[in-house]
Scaffold this active site. Structure first.
Site, PDB file in Angstrom:
ATOM      1  N   GLY A   1      80.352 -74.165  12.310  1.00  0.00           N
ATOM      2  CA  GLY A   1      80.939 -74.973  13.386  1.00  0.00           C
ATOM      3  C   GLY A   1      80.323 -74.596  14.715  1.00  0.00           C
ATOM      4  O   GLY A   1      79.182 -74.148  14.791  1.00  0.00           O
TER       5      GLY A   1
ATOM      6  N   ILE B   1      81.043 -72.075  16.790  1.00  0.00           N
ATOM      7  CA  ILE B   1      80.757 -70.644  16.916  1.00  0.00           C
ATOM      8  C   ILE B   1      79.661 -70.237  15.940  1.00  0.00           C
ATOM      9  O   ILE B   1      78.716 -69.533  16.318  1.00  0.00           O
ATOM     10  CB  ILE B   1      82.053 -69.818  16.708  1.00  0.00           C
ATOM     11  CG1 ILE B   1      83.028 -70.092  17.864  1.00  0.00           C
ATOM     12  CG2 ILE B   1      81.749 -68.335  16.603  1.00  0.00           C
ATOM     13  CD1 ILE B   1      84.425 -69.508  17.683  1.00  0.00           C
TER      14      ILE B   1
ATOM     15  N   ARG C   1      81.950 -76.425   4.723  1.00  0.00           N
ATOM     16  CA  ARG C   1      82.623 -77.466   3.919  1.00  0.00           C
ATOM     17  C   ARG C   1      81.646 -78.592   3.599  1.00  0.00           C
ATOM     18  O   ARG C   1      81.698 -79.187   2.534  1.00  0.00           O
ATOM     19  CB  ARG C   1      83.831 -78.028   4.676  1.00  0.00           C
ATOM     20  CG  ARG C   1      85.077 -77.172   4.540  1.00  0.00           C
ATOM     21  CD  ARG C   1      86.186 -77.645   5.444  1.00  0.00           C
ATOM     22  NE  ARG C   1      85.766 -77.686   6.839  1.00  0.00           N
ATOM     23  CZ  ARG C   1      86.613 -77.883   7.847  1.00  0.00           C
ATOM     24  NH1 ARG C   1      87.897 -78.036   7.612  1.00  0.00           N
ATOM     25  NH2 ARG C   1      86.181 -77.928   9.090  1.00  0.00           N
TER      26      ARG C   1
ATOM     27  N   ILE D   1      84.376 -62.252  12.915  1.00  0.00           N
ATOM     28  CA  ILE D   1      84.910 -62.638  14.228  1.00  0.00           C
ATOM     29  C   ILE D   1      85.824 -63.852  14.062  1.00  0.00           C
ATOM     30  O   ILE D   1      86.113 -64.552  15.032  1.00  0.00           O
ATOM     31  CB  ILE D   1      83.786 -62.909  15.269  1.00  0.00           C
ATOM     32  CG1 ILE D   1      82.668 -63.780  14.685  1.00  0.00           C
ATOM     33  CG2 ILE D   1      83.205 -61.614  15.789  1.00  0.00           C
ATOM     34  CD1 ILE D   1      82.968 -65.275  14.660  1.00  0.00           C
TER      35      ILE D   1
ATOM     36  N   ARG E   1      89.283 -64.568  11.486  1.00  0.00           N
ATOM     37  CA  ARG E   1      90.643 -64.035  11.446  1.00  0.00           C
ATOM     38  C   ARG E   1      90.665 -62.923  10.393  1.00  0.00           C
ATOM     39  O   ARG E   1      89.939 -62.984   9.395  1.00  0.00           O
ATOM     40  CB  ARG E   1      91.648 -65.133  11.065  1.00  0.00           C
ATOM     41  CG  ARG E   1      91.895 -66.158  12.179  1.00  0.00           C
ATOM     42  CD  ARG E   1      92.722 -65.578  13.291  1.00  0.00           C
ATOM     43  NE  ARG E   1      92.947 -66.531  14.376  1.00  0.00           N
ATOM     44  CZ  ARG E   1      92.190 -66.637  15.467  1.00  0.00           C
ATOM     45  NH1 ARG E   1      91.138 -65.860  15.636  1.00  0.00           N
ATOM     46  NH2 ARG E   1      92.487 -67.507  16.408  1.00  0.00           N
TER      47      ARG E   1
ATOM     48  N   ASP F   1      86.145 -57.593  14.436  1.00  0.00           N
ATOM     49  CA  ASP F   1      86.903 -57.821  15.682  1.00  0.00           C
ATOM     50  C   ASP F   1      88.328 -58.249  15.355  1.00  0.00           C
ATOM     51  O   ASP F   1      89.161 -58.347  16.258  1.00  0.00           O
ATOM     52  CB  ASP F   1      86.215 -58.897  16.536  1.00  0.00           C
ATOM     53  CG  ASP F   1      86.837 -59.076  17.907  1.00  0.00           C
ATOM     54  OD1 ASP F   1      87.016 -60.225  18.354  1.00  0.00           O
ATOM     55  OD2 ASP F   1      87.191 -58.045  18.545  1.00  0.00           O
TER      56      ASP F   1
ATOM     57  N   GLU G   1      97.073 -57.180  13.026  1.00  0.00           N
ATOM     58  CA  GLU G   1      96.811 -56.646  14.357  1.00  0.00           C
ATOM     59  C   GLU G   1      98.129 -56.309  15.066  1.00  0.00           C
ATOM     60  O   GLU G   1      99.114 -57.035  14.905  1.00  0.00           O
ATOM     61  CB  GLU G   1      96.040 -57.689  15.174  1.00  0.00           C
ATOM     62  CG  GLU G   1      94.659 -57.950  14.597  1.00  0.00           C
ATOM     63  CD  GLU G   1      93.971 -59.163  15.209  1.00  0.00           C
ATOM     64  OE1 GLU G   1      93.033 -59.651  14.569  1.00  0.00           O
ATOM     65  OE2 GLU G   1      94.370 -59.600  16.296  1.00  0.00           O
TER      66      GLU G   1
ATOM     67  N   HIS H   1      90.011 -57.284  18.743  1.00  0.00           N
ATOM     68  CA  HIS H   1      90.158 -58.735  18.936  1.00  0.00           C
ATOM     69  C   HIS H   1      89.861 -59.143  20.374  1.00  0.00           C
ATOM     70  O   HIS H   1      90.733 -59.658  21.085  1.00  0.00           O
ATOM     71  CB  HIS H   1      91.562 -59.218  18.519  1.00  0.00           C
ATOM     72  CG  HIS H   1      91.586 -60.698  18.215  1.00  0.00           C
ATOM     73  ND1 HIS H   1      92.517 -61.288  17.381  1.00  0.00           N
ATOM     74  CD2 HIS H   1      90.795 -61.712  18.622  1.00  0.00           C
ATOM     75  CE1 HIS H   1      92.278 -62.589  17.284  1.00  0.00           C
ATOM     76  NE2 HIS H   1      91.247 -62.862  18.032  1.00  0.00           N
TER      77      HIS H   1
END
Lengths: 313, 339
Positions: free
Chosen positions: A153, A155, A175, A230, A232, A256, A261, A279
């Protein structure tokens, strides 16, 4: 618009808080000692939620706010928002894409370089006074390493563009195939992991991508392979990751994000082939302000009955 | 003969490579590649290893290196000074495993017609990679936040302080040679704006060129030191340049420590006159100013920018290649123009 009541779910940004306070009637969820107390005072007045990666808008919250019209997330990730419920109830949802793309991609690159070239380990080496005792050892070369991206995507594409400048061949799993890129497409994550040296998780967290990096993928990446996350925390089966690193079945990791968390598995703290960030993917002064501005602009547009800037639902 | 000797005869001895058959190469101090690849060199050349001799260096050279034509050196160890060169009347080649030449008396070599070969571009990519790694680390606090997490502070003290965005920043490259160019190429992909200062303007790039480093600093958010150490560049980055760079400015040094006036750099960092630093080199390695250990906006590395297995192997092949070319009177693989 200070008669409009907006709920902020957690203390995500002083700048955003002040902007919201100036424009709206701001209610701060964390100032209430109990849920019942909060609902008693506010359930019929709240028309907007500003959520983030910690607390978004789940079914319970949405159902308890009958006047809710819009959820404006201070994040690009939507995993903490019950999108289906919003759709059912006609509640609008906005997020903060594009403004944070560069920063998150930069952290992905920073993690890759830090793990492969052992930047943090070197810094520790010098600070501990070890240099007078002897030179540092050899690491692997970063330029030219094969980089595999999960999720091409905004990022993922930004990461690919940066890695290309280092001569890294790029492959990806997404996808759908992106024929407009020159990158090599794999139709499944295992084949991607087998064929790359650094695997970067850059996709959205959904039911399908929960634990997309599991034992099988880690084994495919192998003892020389490096995993960068980076996205989840829940993209990766964290206990499997930890045991793979402790047992030397994975070459290294740059993280990250984590499953719970701010808890980070303590067994990782003693490892030199791991870099752990709290994060901070979009945590720069410039980007957090830009994200806040986008949240505000979306809320103002909604209440002025203008088109939303970055709608998701 | 032992009474319990085995009945199968021992294999015939391998033909010995007589060391006097091999060309002599003087080595004053083992270069870092020797830690990994010394055997590759000693199989092909007769190494005159000064550091292994009990004799003082001058005596060793006078007694044992009189007819040696080639020397292999590195950035570490004794400088290849005029004094040393004068003790080697047959010397015609100095091959250094470094890109830098500041440890060699270039004038003396020029006057005596001694050729020089260096590492060429063998590790420009590795050095550029580290420069970018250090820069991202300073801007986004990679090492500092990693420390924070490992000390368990994320759970107890809360979110880590904000970093600074790299995209859109103005990068001033000091020295646009092979390494500087690789750094520029990488940072362009991050959306940075590149300018440079170099001895001469470079026609093959369109980046803005500044004739002096202070002006470059005044127009940059970041300075990356990629030049060699010479008389002109020694302490070139001083307090004046650092103040021009400014309170938000970041400096990265992967060149030589002495290009920066280290005391003034430390003072500027401690007093908050500049924003941060990523340093792989220092004036008196391996000593690093202790004041820097207190600072979270500084990232420190032990002169390891070229320390990759790939680079060391490439370097080894290149040095052997240069020496073989020299001894067979063929052109050197990575000659240095010493004008």
């Amino acid at each position: 618009m200070d008669s409009i009541t907006v709920l902020m779910t957690s203390p995500m940004s002083d700048y955003l808080e002040n902007q919201l306070k100036d424009r709206f009637n701001l209610v701060k969820l964390w100032t209430y000692s109990s849920k019942t107390d909060f609902f008693k005072h506010n359930s019929h007045s709240i028309r907007a939620i500003v959520g983030n990666t910690k607390i978004g808008a789940d079914a319970e919250l949405i159902d308890s706010l009958p006047e809710l019209e819009i959820v404006s997330s201070y994040s690009v990730g939507l995993d903490k928002i019950d999108l289906r419920k919003c759709q059912e109830k006609g509640i609008r949802v906005t997020n903060t894409p594009d403004v944070l793309t560069d920063d998150v991609a930069d952290v992905a690159m920073g993690l890759m370089l830090a793990v492969v070239r052992r930047v943090c380990e070197c810094d520790r080496f010098v600070r501990r006074g070890l240099w007078p005792k002897g030179d540092f050892r050899l690491t692997n070369k970063f330029s030219g390493m094969q980089v595999g991206i999960v999720g091409l995507g905004r990022i993922g594409s930004a990461i690919a563009k940066r890695a290309e400048a280092f001569g890294c061949p790029i492959s990806y799993y997404s996808r759908s195939e992106k024929p407009e890129t020159n990158y090599k497409y794999f139709s499944n994550i295992i084949d991607l992991a087998v064929n790359c040296q650094i695997l970067v998780v850059a996709c959205a967290l959904t039911e399908e991508t929960h634990h997309i990096v599991n034992r099988e993928v880690i084994d495919a990446l192998g003892p020389e392979g490096i995993l960068i996350n980076i996205g989840r925390g829940s993209h990766i089966d964290e206990p499997e990751l930890v045991s793979a690193l402790l047992e030397g079945r994975l070459g290294g990791a740059g993280l990250d994000v984590y499953e719970n968390e701010p808890e980070v598995p303590e067994q990782l703290f003693g490892l030199e082939n791991v870099v752990l960030m709290p994060h901070v993917g979009s945590d720069t002064v410039e980007t957090t302000d830009a994200m806040a501005d986008l949240v505000i602009k979306n809320l103002e547009a909604h209440f002025l009955k203008k088109p939303l800037l970055t709608p998701v639902v | 003969m032992a009474s319990d000797q085995a009945t199968t005869p021992p294999p015939p001895p391998l033909p010995e490579i007589q060391s006097h058959d091999l060309s002599q190469v003087i080595v004053l101090h083992p270069p870092p590649v020797f830690n990994y690849f010394k055997d590759l060199f000693s199989k092909k050349f007769h190494l005159l290893k000064a550091w292994e001799s009990p004799l003082p260096l001058h005596e060793f050279l006078t007694n044992h290196a009189h007819s040696a034509q080639a020397m292999l050196c590195s950035g570490t160890g004794p400088s290849i000074s005029a004094d040393i060169i004068r003790l080697l009347p047959s010397l015609r080649l100095v091959a250094t495993t470094s890109a830098g030449l500041n440890h060699i008396d270039l004038t003396e070599c020029r006057n005596r017609g001694i050729s020089i070969a260096n590492a060429g571009e063998a590790f420009s990519e590795d050095v550029a990679d580290l420069a970018v790694g250090l820069l991202i680390d300073v801007f986004r606090k990679v090492s500092a936040s990693d420390r924070y997490v490992r000390h368990g502070l994320w759970a107890t003290k809360g979110d880590y302080p904000l970093g600074s965005k790299l995209g859109g920043k103005r990068i001033g490259i000091v020295g646009l040679g092979s390494i500087g160019f690789q750094v520029a190429k990488r940072l362009e992909a991050f959306g940075c704006n590149i300018s440079y200062n170099s001895r001469k303007r470079k026609d093959f790039v369109s980046y803005p060129f500044y004739t002096n480093v202070c002006e470059l600093a005044a127009n940059s958010d970041v300075l990356i030191i990629c030049c060699g150490l010479t008389e002109q560049t020694r302490h070139m980055i001083n307090r004046e340049v650092l103040l021009a760079l400014g309170k938000e400015g970041v400096i990265v040094n992967i060149g030589r420590g002495a290009i920066i006036h280290e005391k003034e750099l430390v003072q500027c960092l401690v007093q908050g006159e500049i924003g941060g630093a990523g340093l792989d080199v220092f004036e008196n390695e391996p000593d690093v100013p202790k004041e820097l250990f207190e600072l979270d906006n500084v990232v420190l590395a032990p002169h390891m920018a070229v320390f990759t297995t790939e680079s060391f192997k490439d370097l080894c092949d290149l040095m052997i290649g240069n020496l073989e070319a020299f001894f067979s009177k063929k052109p050197l693989l990575s000659p240095v123009m010493n004008e």
